[in-house]
Design a protein around this motif. Sequence first.
Motif, short mmCIF file in Angstrom:
data_model
loop_
_atom_site.label_atom_id
_atom_site.label_comp_id
_atom_site.label_asym_id
_atom_site.label_seq_id
_atom_site.Cartn_x
_atom_site.Cartn_y
_atom_site.Cartn_z
N GLY A 111 41.05 40.79 32.39
CA GLY A 111 41.91 41.96 32.31
C GLY A 111 41.26 43.25 32.75
N HIS A 112 40.08 43.18 33.35
CA HIS A 112 39.44 44.41 33.84
C HIS A 112 39.68 44.52 35.34
CE1 HIS A 112 36.41 47.48 34.64
NE2 HIS A 112 36.42 47.72 33.34
N PHE A 113 39.94 45.73 35.80
CA PHE A 113 40.30 45.95 37.20
C PHE A 113 39.13 45.79 38.17
CE2 PHE A 113 39.09 50.06 35.48
CZ PHE A 113 38.19 50.53 36.43
N MET A 114 37.89 45.89 37.69
CA MET A 114 36.73 45.90 38.58
C MET A 114 36.35 44.49 39.02
SD MET A 114 34.34 47.71 40.09
CE MET A 114 33.95 49.23 39.28
N PRO A 115 36.51 44.19 40.31
CA PRO A 115 36.14 42.85 40.79
C PRO A 115 34.63 42.73 40.98
CG PRO A 115 37.00 44.15 42.61
CD PRO A 115 37.10 45.00 41.37
N THR A 116 34.16 41.50 40.90
CA THR A 116 32.72 41.26 41.05
C THR A 116 32.20 41.64 42.43
OG1 THR A 116 33.15 38.96 41.66
CG2 THR A 116 32.69 39.41 39.33
N ILE A 117 33.07 41.68 43.43
CA ILE A 117 32.62 42.01 44.79
C ILE A 117 32.13 43.45 44.91
CG2 ILE A 117 34.00 40.25 45.94
CD1 ILE A 117 35.95 42.47 46.76
N LEU A 118 32.45 44.29 43.92
CA LEU A 118 31.98 45.68 43.96
C LEU A 118 30.62 45.88 43.30
CD1 LEU A 118 35.20 47.81 43.37
CD2 LEU A 118 33.95 47.40 45.49
N LEU A 119 30.08 44.85 42.67
CA LEU A 119 28.80 45.00 41.98
C LEU A 119 27.70 45.46 42.93
CD1 LEU A 119 27.01 44.86 39.49
CD2 LEU A 119 26.73 42.41 39.94
N ASP A 120 27.59 44.84 44.08
CA ASP A 120 26.50 45.20 45.00
C ASP A 120 26.61 46.65 45.47
OD1 ASP A 120 25.14 42.78 44.83
OD2 ASP A 120 26.32 41.88 46.44
#
Length: 160
Positions: A111-120
């Motif tokens: 339920g969190h909007f932040m996708p893992t692809i933005l971590l880097d």
Amino acid sequence: MGVSGCGKSTIGVLTAERLGLPYAEGDDFHPTANIQKMAAGIPLTDQDRAPWLDIVAAWLGDHRVSGGVVACSALRRAYRDRLRAGAPEAYFVHLAAGRDELLRRMAGRHGHFMPTILLDSQLATLEPLEPDEPGVTLDALAPPSVLVNEAIDAWRADHR
């Protein structure tokens, strides 16, 4: 402060509860356009972040007398400087963890909007606290109760 998945919200809520202070979730202050952009996997620009940082700074400024805790990424020195412009007493607790752990935590959230692809992109943007900044860097792998104690102890030591 810190990148997504480091535990800002968890530690922020627990610290605020322990100190009897109001808590604010920095993500709640993002305009809809920022949320939509991040949810689509598009990193925010400094221009995107500026109004959001000003809102967070205003919240902190409104709580200068009573105190308050807010979870906010505050990834760059310039962002922290902007927050301190509205709240000169701001003290930063940087929750630091390695990429693999952050990715594991992000992947486990629902339920969190932040996708893992933005971590880097967040890790590339992150500028750790500098020695002249008010704050402390803590190992986000420690148990939450330990982190809360360390954060409060560091703040108290810096405010003697």
